[in-house]
Design a protein around this motif. Structure first.
Motif, short mmCIF file in Angstrom:
data_model
loop_
_atom_site.label_atom_id
_atom_site.label_comp_id
_atom_site.label_asym_id
_atom_site.label_seq_id
_atom_site.Cartn_x
_atom_site.Cartn_y
_atom_site.Cartn_z
N ARG A 21 0.87 -1.17 0.00
CA ARG A 21 0.00 0.00 0.00
C ARG A 21 0.91 1.22 0.00
NH1 ARG A 21 -4.13 -1.23 3.74
NH2 ARG A 21 -2.39 -1.63 5.09
N ALA A 22 0.75 2.07 -0.98
CA ALA A 22 1.62 3.24 -1.08
C ALA A 22 0.95 4.43 -0.43
CB ALA A 22 1.92 3.54 -2.55
N THR A 23 1.65 5.01 0.49
CA THR A 23 1.13 6.20 1.16
C THR A 23 2.09 7.35 0.88
OG1 THR A 23 0.43 4.71 2.92
CG2 THR A 23 0.26 7.05 3.38
N THR A 24 1.58 8.39 0.28
CA THR A 24 2.42 9.56 0.00
C THR A 24 2.40 10.50 1.20
OG1 THR A 24 1.78 9.36 -2.33
CG2 THR A 24 2.89 11.38 -1.69
N HIS A 25 3.58 10.76 1.70
CA HIS A 25 3.69 11.60 2.88
C HIS A 25 4.02 13.03 2.48
CE1 HIS A 25 3.62 8.38 5.96
NE2 HIS A 25 4.07 7.65 4.95
N VAL A 74 7.25 8.42 -0.60
CA VAL A 74 6.19 7.43 -0.64
C VAL A 74 6.58 6.22 0.22
CG1 VAL A 74 4.78 5.95 -2.13
CG2 VAL A 74 5.53 8.18 -2.96
N GLU A 75 5.69 5.85 1.10
CA GLU A 75 5.93 4.68 1.94
C GLU A 75 5.18 3.50 1.35
OE1 GLU A 75 4.40 5.12 5.88
OE2 GLU A 75 5.35 3.27 6.59
N HIS A 76 5.92 2.38 1.11
CA HIS A 76 5.28 1.17 0.60
C HIS A 76 5.12 0.19 1.75
CE1 HIS A 76 5.39 2.20 -3.66
NE2 HIS A 76 6.53 2.80 -3.39
N GLU A 77 3.89 0.05 2.18
CA GLU A 77 3.60 -0.79 3.34
C GLU A 77 3.09 -2.15 2.88
OE1 GLU A 77 0.41 -0.65 7.03
OE2 GLU A 77 0.56 1.07 5.66
N THR A 87 1.00 -5.45 2.56
CA THR A 87 -0.38 -5.72 2.93
C THR A 87 -0.59 -7.18 3.30
OG1 THR A 87 -0.95 -6.18 0.63
CG2 THR A 87 -1.28 -3.92 1.38
#
Ligand SMILES: [Zn+2]
Length: 88
Positions: free
Chosen positions: A13-17, A22-25, A27
């Motif tokens: 899951r990519a979260t743009t900070h 971008v943080e790739h978490e 899943t």
């Protein structure tokens, strides 16, 4: 001959900070793809590993049994001979 290159894609899951990074978490989910057209859809990572292992094993067995096609062909020829014999 169908080539089998099986790849497991882990889904992140990519979260743009703020600041643009971008943080790739992970899943815990993954997709299995193969060059032969296999597409597992979204499954758990554990299932993905199993699917990939099973698929590699099946592909390896298919490769190591080159006589199978000859056997099927022989069976078809025999059945055809019987059909011709019955028509006489
Ligand atoms: Zn394959």
């Amino acid at each position: 001959m169908v080539e089998h290159t099986t790849v497991i894609h882990g889904i992140t899951r990519a979260t743009t900070h703020r600041g643009g990074w971008v943080e790739h978490e992970p899943t815990g989910r993954a997709v299995v793809h193969c060059t032969c057209g296999l597409d597992s859809g979204t499954v758990t990572e554990t299932q993905a590993v199993q699917i990939a292992d099973d698929h590699r094993r099946t592909a390896a067995e298919a490769r190591s049994a080159p006589d199978k096609r000859g056997y099927v062909f022989l069976g078809t020829a025999t059945a055809a001979s019987v059909a011709i014999w019955l028509r006489r």
